[in-house]
Design a protein around this motif. Structure first.
Motif, PDB file in Angstrom:
ATOM      1  N   ASP A   1       5.384  -5.683  -2.199  1.00 24.92           N
ATOM      2  CA  ASP A   1       6.413  -5.030  -2.990  1.00 24.92           C
ATOM      3  C   ASP A   1       7.033  -3.859  -2.239  1.00 24.92           C
ATOM      4  O   ASP A   1       6.354  -3.163  -1.486  1.00 24.92           O
ATOM      5  CB  ASP A   1       5.808  -4.540  -4.299  1.00 24.92           C
ATOM      6  N   ARG A   2       8.303  -3.634  -2.492  1.00 21.77           N
ATOM      7  CA  ARG A   2       9.035  -2.594  -1.777  1.00 21.77           C
ATOM      8  C   ARG A   2       8.632  -1.197  -2.219  1.00 21.77           C
ATOM      9  O   ARG A   2       8.687  -0.257  -1.455  1.00 21.77           O
ATOM     10  CB  ARG A   2      10.542  -2.764  -2.001  1.00 21.77           C
ATOM     11  N   ARG A   3       8.265  -1.067  -3.475  1.00 18.72           N
ATOM     12  CA  ARG A   3       8.056   0.271  -4.035  1.00 18.72           C
ATOM     13  C   ARG A   3       6.643   0.779  -3.806  1.00 18.72           C
ATOM     14  O   ARG A   3       6.430   1.825  -3.214  1.00 18.72           O
ATOM     15  CB  ARG A   3       8.349   0.276  -5.528  1.00 18.72           C
ATOM     16  N   ASP A   4       5.642   0.008  -4.253  1.00 18.04           N
ATOM     17  CA  ASP A   4       4.270   0.515  -4.182  1.00 18.04           C
ATOM     18  C   ASP A   4       3.419  -0.216  -3.160  1.00 18.04           C
ATOM     19  O   ASP A   4       2.245   0.091  -3.002  1.00 18.04           O
ATOM     20  CB  ASP A   4       3.594   0.433  -5.555  1.00 18.04           C
ATOM     21  N   GLY A   5       4.024  -1.172  -2.464  1.00 17.74           N
ATOM     22  CA  GLY A   5       3.289  -1.897  -1.439  1.00 17.74           C
ATOM     23  C   GLY A   5       2.234  -2.835  -1.981  1.00 17.74           C
ATOM     24  O   GLY A   5       1.391  -3.315  -1.216  1.00 17.74           O
ATOM     25  N   SER A   6       2.272  -3.102  -3.297  1.00 18.87           N
ATOM     26  CA  SER A   6       1.304  -4.036  -3.856  1.00 18.87           C
ATOM     27  C   SER A   6       1.529  -5.418  -3.269  1.00 18.87           C
ATOM     28  O   SER A   6       2.650  -5.784  -2.907  1.00 18.87           O
ATOM     29  CB  SER A   6       1.411  -4.070  -5.379  1.00 18.87           C
ATOM     30  N   THR A   7       0.451  -6.168  -3.156  1.00 16.97           N
ATOM     31  CA  THR A   7       0.508  -7.461  -2.496  1.00 16.97           C
ATOM     32  C   THR A   7       0.066  -8.581  -3.431  1.00 16.97           C
ATOM     33  O   THR A   7      -0.646  -8.348  -4.411  1.00 16.97           O
ATOM     34  CB  THR A   7      -0.388  -7.463  -1.251  1.00 16.97           C
ATOM     35  N   SER A   8       0.492  -9.769  -3.102  1.00 15.11           N
ATOM     36  CA  SER A   8       0.076 -10.959  -3.843  1.00 15.11           C
ATOM     37  C   SER A   8      -0.089 -12.102  -2.858  1.00 15.11           C
ATOM     38  O   SER A   8       0.575 -12.128  -1.808  1.00 15.11           O
ATOM     39  CB  SER A   8       1.106 -11.327  -4.920  1.00 15.11           C
ATOM     40  N   TYR A   9      -0.983 -13.028  -3.186  1.00 15.01           N
ATOM     41  CA  TYR A   9      -1.306 -14.138  -2.294  1.00 15.01           C
ATOM     42  C   TYR A   9      -1.491 -15.424  -3.084  1.00 15.01           C
ATOM     43  O   TYR A   9      -1.939 -15.404  -4.229  1.00 15.01           O
ATOM     44  CB  TYR A   9      -2.600 -13.856  -1.538  1.00 15.01           C
ATOM     45  N   ARG A  10      -1.185 -16.553  -2.424  1.00 12.36           N
ATOM     46  CA  ARG A  10      -1.560 -17.801  -3.048  1.00 12.36           C
ATOM     47  C   ARG A  10      -3.069 -17.929  -2.929  1.00 12.36           C
ATOM     48  O   ARG A  10      -3.696 -17.401  -2.011  1.00 12.36           O
ATOM     49  CB  ARG A  10      -0.834 -18.966  -2.407  1.00 12.36           C
ATOM     50  N   ASP A  11      -3.670 -18.661  -3.870  1.00 10.24           N
ATOM     51  CA  ASP A  11      -5.117 -18.706  -3.954  1.00 10.24           C
ATOM     52  C   ASP A  11      -5.778 -19.190  -2.671  1.00 10.24           C
ATOM     53  O   ASP A  11      -6.837 -18.696  -2.285  1.00 10.24           O
ATOM     54  CB  ASP A  11      -5.536 -19.613  -5.123  1.00 10.24           C
ATOM     55  N   SER A  12      -5.175 -20.151  -2.006  1.00 10.78           N
ATOM     56  CA  SER A  12      -5.817 -20.771  -0.845  1.00 10.78           C
ATOM     57  C   SER A  12      -5.932 -19.842   0.363  1.00 10.78           C
ATOM     58  O   SER A  12      -6.661 -20.159   1.308  1.00 10.78           O
ATOM     59  CB  SER A  12      -5.074 -22.048  -0.449  1.00 10.78           C
ATOM     60  N   VAL A  13      -5.229 -18.711   0.351  1.00  5.96           N
ATOM     61  CA  VAL A  13      -5.301 -17.797   1.500  1.00  5.96           C
ATOM     62  C   VAL A  13      -5.947 -16.462   1.141  1.00  5.96           C
ATOM     63  O   VAL A  13      -6.146 -15.623   2.032  1.00  5.96           O
ATOM     64  CB  VAL A  13      -3.914 -17.543   2.125  1.00  5.96           C
ATOM     65  N   LYS A  14      -6.277 -16.268  -0.122  1.00  4.71           N
ATOM     66  CA  LYS A  14      -6.893 -15.007  -0.535  1.00  4.71           C
ATOM     67  C   LYS A  14      -8.191 -14.782   0.223  1.00  4.71           C
ATOM     68  O   LYS A  14      -9.004 -15.680   0.366  1.00  4.71           O
ATOM     69  CB  LYS A  14      -7.150 -15.010  -2.035  1.00  4.71           C
ATOM     70  N   GLY A  15      -8.355 -13.568   0.718  1.00  2.48           N
ATOM     71  CA  GLY A  15      -9.548 -13.223   1.481  1.00  2.48           C
ATOM     72  C   GLY A  15      -9.451 -13.563   2.953  1.00  2.48           C
ATOM     73  O   GLY A  15     -10.300 -13.149   3.745  1.00  2.48           O
ATOM     74  N   ARG A  16      -8.432 -14.322   3.350  1.00  3.54           N
ATOM     75  CA  ARG A  16      -8.255 -14.691   4.757  1.00  3.54           C
ATOM     76  C   ARG A  16      -6.982 -14.108   5.358  1.00  3.54           C
ATOM     77  O   ARG A  16      -6.960 -13.762   6.532  1.00  3.54           O
ATOM     78  CB  ARG A  16      -8.225 -16.220   4.900  1.00  3.54           C
ATOM     79  N   PHE A  17      -5.934 -14.020   4.567  1.00  2.00           N
ATOM     80  CA  PHE A  17      -4.645 -13.511   5.047  1.00  2.00           C
ATOM     81  C   PHE A  17      -4.389 -12.130   4.473  1.00  2.00           C
ATOM     82  O   PHE A  17      -4.836 -11.810   3.369  1.00  2.00           O
ATOM     83  CB  PHE A  17      -3.513 -14.439   4.607  1.00  2.00           C
ATOM     84  N   ALA A  18      -3.634 -11.332   5.206  1.00  3.96           N
ATOM     85  CA  ALA A  18      -3.253 -10.011   4.731  1.00  3.96           C
ATOM     86  C   ALA A  18      -1.822  -9.715   5.141  1.00  3.96           C
ATOM     87  O   ALA A  18      -1.481  -9.823   6.327  1.00  3.96           O
ATOM     88  CB  ALA A  18      -4.185  -8.942   5.286  1.00  3.96           C
ATOM     89  N   ILE A  19      -1.006  -9.351   4.161  1.00  2.00           N
ATOM     90  CA  ILE A  19       0.382  -8.980   4.429  1.00  2.00           C
ATOM     91  C   ILE A  19       0.488  -7.458   4.447  1.00  2.00           C
ATOM     92  O   ILE A  19      -0.175  -6.768   3.672  1.00  2.00           O
ATOM     93  CB  ILE A  19       1.336  -9.590   3.369  1.00  2.00           C
ATOM     94  N   SER A  20       1.306  -6.950   5.356  1.00  2.00           N
ATOM     95  CA  SER A  20       1.531  -5.519   5.430  1.00  2.00           C
ATOM     96  C   SER A  20       2.942  -5.289   5.963  1.00  2.00           C
ATOM     97  O   SER A  20       3.595  -6.223   6.424  1.00  2.00           O
ATOM     98  CB  SER A  20       0.499  -4.841   6.341  1.00  2.00           C
ATOM     99  N   LYS A  21       3.400  -4.038   5.878  1.00  8.16           N
ATOM    100  CA  LYS A  21       4.736  -3.750   6.397  1.00  8.16           C
ATOM    101  C   LYS A  21       4.800  -2.341   6.917  1.00  8.16           C
ATOM    102  O   LYS A  21       4.008  -1.475   6.530  1.00  8.16           O
ATOM    103  CB  LYS A  21       5.813  -3.998   5.331  1.00  8.16           C
TER     104      LYS A  21
END
Length: 123
Positions: free
Chosen positions: A51-71
């Motif tokens: 998210d642009r405002r608070d940087g909250s993230t969301s993931y599809r279930d199959s990648v949770k715990g393995r992938f990480a998005i950041s900016k």
């Protein structure tokens, strides 16, 4: 407006890659950023969003715990760190931008798209 992805490649199962997407031509901090992927013969699907405002993230279930998005707003770049990769992660990966907050990962809500970077995971 331009989104340019990089960092794709070939890895073995269990390996890691970090994708980068550099944005230009718009106010980066005003947009929700997402990563999508499309495997041959399959529909494009959302992988992760930030998210642009608070940087909250969301993931599809199959990648949770393995992938990480950041900016990093300072360099207009969004990243996708992919760890413990599996053959089913093989796909073309795209970054995309949606004005405003992140509400789901509906493809048509994202106005800007990169050209994609290929990720191949071998067993």
């Amino acid at each position: 407006v331009q989104l340019v992805e990089s960092g794709g490649g070939s890895v073995q199962t269990g390996g890691s890659l970090r994708l980068s997407c550099v944005a230009s031509g718009y106010k980066f901090s005003s947009y929700c950023m997402g990563w999508f992927r499309q495997a041959p013969g399959k529909e494009r699907e959302g992988v992760a969003g930030i998210d642009r405002r608070d940087g909250s993230t969301s993931y599809r279930d199959s990648v949770k715990g393995r992938f990480a998005i950041s900016k990093d707003n300072g360099v207009n770049t969004v990243y996708l760190q992919m760890n413990n990769q599996k053959p089913e992660d093989t796909a073309m990966y795209y970054c995309a931008a949606r004005f405003g907050r992140c509400y789901g990962m509906t493809l048509t809500d994202y106005a800007y798209w990169g050209q994609g970077t290929q990720v191949t995971v071998s067993s």
